[in-house]
Design a protein around this motif. Structure first.
Motif, mmCIF file in Angstrom:
data_model
loop_
_atom_site.group_PDB
_atom_site.id
_atom_site.type_symbol
_atom_site.label_atom_id
_atom_site.label_comp_id
_atom_site.label_asym_id
_atom_site.label_seq_id
_atom_site.Cartn_x
_atom_site.Cartn_y
_atom_site.Cartn_z
ATOM 1 N N SER A 128 87.909 47.837 43.821
ATOM 2 C CA SER A 128 87.814 47.904 45.362
ATOM 3 C C SER A 128 88.075 46.740 46.117
ATOM 4 O O SER A 128 87.533 46.376 47.935
ATOM 5 C CB SER A 128 86.119 48.173 45.488
ATOM 6 N N THR A 131 89.024 46.667 49.612
ATOM 7 C CA THR A 131 88.336 47.475 50.826
ATOM 8 C C THR A 131 87.604 46.406 51.340
ATOM 9 O O THR A 131 86.656 47.173 52.590
ATOM 10 C CB THR A 131 87.019 48.878 50.306
ATOM 11 N N THR A 132 87.819 45.214 50.606
ATOM 12 C CA THR A 132 86.882 44.310 51.553
ATOM 13 C C THR A 132 88.086 43.991 52.563
ATOM 14 O O THR A 132 87.254 42.979 53.668
ATOM 15 C CB THR A 132 86.700 43.387 50.714
#
Length: 396
Positions: A128, A131-132
């Motif tokens: 993920s 997504t940062t």
């Protein structure tokens, strides 16, 4: 006879509402403190595990004893893709470098920046990390770079679209410098993501280091994390002649998590000591109840009540206090846990807690508190049985 003693215990207890409320509050607060501690500290621990899993190590991290994997990453990723429990796998390559940027006629540089090479397509499936990216987009080409928010802070005024230079020392000890375009800036609550790293295309970093075909690690994401040990063992058994190291998240992040687990154990111990202090409060309150019911005890003894009956009456009071307090404390604790879970509780915009309902621990806490309340009633109950019938004469 038991029904009579229970009714009498209830009447004597509820006639002293102040004492009842004080005793119940003592039990309730003891349970609530443990629930709050669990939500905060266990939630923080689970949040760290969550983010390390999602951003860095996956559910299984494959490395090599020599620190570099020579086998084809395509072959390894394809092997994992055939395992039903595996959601995705992605290669990563790690190194250190320096970054510099020219602003207003001056050069700003930072040294020993962790560089992470990723395959953009596979990495999005296995992690993920993308997504940062709070500004711009994830790595999409060989000359794009994503900077962590802390690196941006060190470099100063850096924006998406700026041109920067990244330098590394290749395998031959030579300086290798490439120019990149900032495609995104990564920011994660609590800084557990890529805030201190720079992310580039894995092939570009391999070229700079002259390490074509090499990989630092394979990050494996599973459909069900509980199957991690089975998948790990299957992988190691399939490549028994290689020097691979495959670790679950608890193993790969052991150094980061070991100290935290000790802290959680200490906080839980303090919480149970607090619960024990509530038991002392119950002893005090029940002693007051015994002293306040001297007349009633004396009269019951004078009309034939046995010491056993008196003992049972006051033990039942302890049971009632423990039951009501345990129910109220557990209810308050569950309400706080539900609130923390639904609001994704965090403090000062730090790491959002990973809150869960640990039902075995919830029941254990309630039963422990109930048991302590009953035990705390034993001494006052015994004291009540020591009163002689003649004591009633003073109140007639």
């Amino acid at each position: 006879m038991l029904d009579y003693r229970l009714k009498l215990a209830k009447r004597m207890l509820f006639n002293k509402k102040g004492s009842l409320i004080g005793a119940v509050l003592a039990v309730t607060i003891g349970i609530l403190v443990i629930h709050v501690n669990f939500v905060i500290f266990q939630g923080l621990y689970d949040a760290i595990v969550r983010d390390i899993t999602e951003y860095r190590n996956g559910d299984i991290l494959v490395t090599d004893e020599s620190n570099l994997i020579e086998k084809s990453d395509t072959m390894l990723v394809n092997w994992f893709s055939r395992i039903p429990d595996v959601k995705a796998a992605a290669p990563r390559f790690s190194s250190n470098g320096e970054i510099n940027i020219t602003k207003n006629g001056g050069m700003i540089e930072t040294n020993r920046i962790p560089l992470l090479g990723v395959d953009p397509i596979q990495d999005i499936q296995a992690s993920s990390a993308h997504t940062t990216v709070s500004e711009g987009s994830y790595v999409f080409s060989h000359n794009s770079i994503v900077l962590g928010s802390n690196i941006v802070r060190d470099l100063g005024d850096v924006h998406v679209g700026d041109s920067i230079e990244v330098g590394v020392v290749n395998r031959w000890g030579q300086d290798e410098v490439r120019r990149f375009i900032v495609s995104g800036i990564a920011t994660s609550p609590g800084g557990q993501g890529l805030d201190y790293s720079a992310v580039v295309h894995i092939d570009t970093l391999r070229d700079m280091l002259d390490r074509k075909g090499y990989t630092s690690s394979i990050m494996v994401k599973l459909h069900d994390p509980s199957s991690a040990e089975n998948v790990r063992d299957l992988f190691l058994a399939s490549f028994v002649n290689d020097d691979f190291v495959a670790e679950t998240i608890e193993e790969s992040a052991e150094q980061q998590l070991a100290g935290f687990r000790s802290g959680i154990a200490m906080i839980n111990m303090i919480g149970y000591f607090g619960m024990m202090s509530s038991a002392f409060a119950i002893v005090t309150i029940q002693m007051m109840l015994v002293n306040g019911k001297t007349k009633e005890i004396g009269i019951m003894r004078s009309i034939g009540a046995r010491r056993k009956d008196i003992l049972v009456i006051f033990i039942m009071q302890g049971i009632l206090i423990g039951f009501i307090g345990a129910a109220a404390g557990t209810g308050a604790g569950l309400a706080y846990t539900f609130y923390a879970k639904e609001t994704k509780l965090s403090f000062n915009n730090s790491l959002p807690l990973e809150v869960s309902f640990d039902w075995p621990k919830i029941f254990q806490t309630a039963l422990t508190s109930f048991g302590l309340a009953v035990l705390a009633s034993l001494y006052p109950s015994f004291r009540a049985t020591r009163l002689l019938p003649v004591e009633a004469m003073r109140y007639v």
